[in-house]
Write an enzyme that holds these catalytic residues in place. Structure first.
Site, mmCIF file in Angstrom:
data_model
loop_
_atom_site.group_PDB
_atom_site.id
_atom_site.type_symbol
_atom_site.label_atom_id
_atom_site.label_comp_id
_atom_site.label_asym_id
_atom_site.label_seq_id
_atom_site.Cartn_x
_atom_site.Cartn_y
_atom_site.Cartn_z
ATOM 1 N N ASP A 27 46.214 -12.668 -11.216
ATOM 2 C CA ASP A 27 46.875 -13.455 -12.265
ATOM 3 C C ASP A 27 48.363 -13.117 -12.333
ATOM 4 O OD1 ASP A 27 47.091 -15.230 -14.336
ATOM 5 O OD2 ASP A 27 46.346 -13.859 -15.861
ATOM 6 N N HIS A 82 52.563 -18.841 -6.217
ATOM 7 C CA HIS A 82 51.280 -18.803 -5.497
ATOM 8 C C HIS A 82 51.507 -18.409 -4.033
ATOM 9 C CE1 HIS A 82 49.391 -20.382 -9.001
ATOM 10 N NE2 HIS A 82 49.864 -21.605 -8.886
ATOM 11 N N LEU A 127 35.020 -5.334 6.747
ATOM 12 C CA LEU A 127 35.170 -5.728 5.337
ATOM 13 C C LEU A 127 34.612 -7.132 5.165
ATOM 14 C CD1 LEU A 127 36.638 -5.172 2.495
ATOM 15 C CD2 LEU A 127 38.479 -6.587 3.414
HETATM 16 C C1 FPP Z 1 46.723 -17.210 -11.273
HETATM 17 O O1 FPP Z 1 48.083 -17.203 -11.578
HETATM 18 C C2 FPP Z 1 46.485 -17.455 -9.876
HETATM 19 C C3 FPP Z 1 45.896 -18.567 -9.368
HETATM 20 C C4 FPP Z 1 45.423 -19.682 -10.197
HETATM 21 C C5 FPP Z 1 45.728 -18.769 -7.931
HETATM 22 C C6 FPP Z 1 45.522 -17.584 -7.054
HETATM 23 C C7 FPP Z 1 45.996 -17.933 -5.709
HETATM 24 C C8 FPP Z 1 46.669 -17.153 -4.866
HETATM 25 C C9 FPP Z 1 46.945 -15.747 -5.128
HETATM 26 C C10 FPP Z 1 47.220 -17.716 -3.644
HETATM 27 C C11 FPP Z 1 46.485 -17.717 -2.408
HETATM 28 C C12 FPP Z 1 45.157 -17.162 -2.332
HETATM 29 C C13 FPP Z 1 44.499 -17.054 -1.172
HETATM 30 C C14 FPP Z 1 43.163 -16.451 -1.144
HETATM 31 C C15 FPP Z 1 45.093 -17.497 0.074
HETATM 32 P P1 FPP Z 1 48.632 -18.191 -12.684
HETATM 33 O O2 FPP Z 1 49.134 -19.409 -12.009
HETATM 34 O O3 FPP Z 1 47.575 -18.476 -13.704
HETATM 35 O O4 FPP Z 1 49.776 -17.349 -13.294
HETATM 36 P P2 FPP Z 1 50.336 -17.386 -14.786
HETATM 37 O O5 FPP Z 1 49.216 -16.952 -15.679
HETATM 38 O O6 FPP Z 1 51.465 -16.415 -14.753
HETATM 39 O O7 FPP Z 1 50.775 -18.786 -15.061
#
Ligand code: FPP
Length: 247
Positions: A24, A41, A135
């Site tokens: 997050d 992201h 893994l």
């Molecule tokens: C939450 O941050 C994260 C996500 C919704 C997406 C997670 C995706 C990745 C880490 C990218 C790629 C992953 C892989 C496996 C290739 P948020 O957008 O909710 O952040 P915020 O709470 O600060 O708005």
């Protein structure tokens, strides 16, 4: 590898076998820099690599990452599309390296909702990494804990209706066998980044006795040393599973 932390982790026999992560803070990371959310992201993908490497180095056997929740479908279409493209990009760019490192990738969730290009990328990375023994990497995509339990109820009811199962035979084991994670042990450790004290509909059944580690670090900044810190903290915990400490 020059990390003191990794030496300390290895000195202790109790390395968590299964680590799950709620990644997050990508949006906030981008916002703090005046960048669009999708760049947060994108940067988050590097943190995925860091945690995979950290897990391999520490001797973790299963790493489960919450990459896209059922609730994430409600984000603006451009952000959903950017996340799907990122998953495709990850599969294309990292697949070969993961295979070489002995990482077996599994993608778990309601994949019917995922577009065909992303599904193809998922098939490619799961096929090409099959058999890796270093893994197991579970990418949870289009996944929600409540939906998974509703699905479990439906599967069990169908079996009852078909006369294959007596309602009296429904127990924790039978339910566990219907989950996306049926063939992996429950997480020993859950890490959540960005300082939020929530489970956010993630692995509601499986996290019953999991140890929690919540860090204020935003996901794109979460490196392997942060991963090692979480494991070291876990190694100092006293897990009792509702019982009393053994004497
Ligand atoms: C939450 O941050 C994260 C996500 C919704 C997406 C997670 C995706 C990745 C880490 C990218 C790629 C992953 C892989 C496996 C290739 P948020 O957008 O909710 O952040 P915020 O709470 O600060 O708005």
């Amino acid at each position: 590898m020059s990390s003191d932390n990794i030496d300390r982790i290895r000195l202790c026999s109790d390395v968590p076998e299964h680590v799950a992560i709620i990644m997050d803070g990508n949006g906030r990371w981008a916002g703090e820099r005046g960048l669009p959310r999708h760049l947060g992201h994108r940067e988050g993908m590097n943190a995925v690599r860091e945690s995979v490497e950290g897990a391999i180095a520490a001797g973790v056997q299963i790493l489960t990452l919450f990459a896209f929740s059922t609730e994430n479908w409600n984000r603006p279409p451009q952000e959903v599309s950017a996340l799907m493209q990122l998953l495709q990009h990850y599969a294309r760019r990292e697949g070969e390296e993961l295979r070489k490192r002995g990482v077996e990738v599994h993608v778990l969730g309601e994949l019917d909702r995922v577009d065909s290009a992303t599904r193809r990328a998922i098939e490619t990375i799961t096929d090409s990494t099959r058999g890796g023994i270093t893994l197991r990497l579970n990418l949870m995509i289009s996944y929600g804990g409540r939906e998974e339990l509703v699905r479990a109820a439906r599967i069990l009811s169908e079996r009852v209706r078909a006369g294959e199962l007596d309602p009296d035979e429904i127990n924790e084991d039978e339910l566990q066998k219907t989950l996306f994670t049926r063939d992996v042990r429950e997480p020993d450790l859950l890490i959540r980044t960005s300082g939020e004290f929530r489970i956010s509909n993630f692995m509601l059944w499986q996290l019953a006795y999991t140890e929690l580690h919540i860090t204020r670090v935003l996901w794109p900044d979460f490196g392997r040393e942060d991963f090692f810190e979480a494991i070291l903290e876990y190694q100092n915990r006293d897990r009792r599973f509702g019982s009393v400490r053994s004497q």
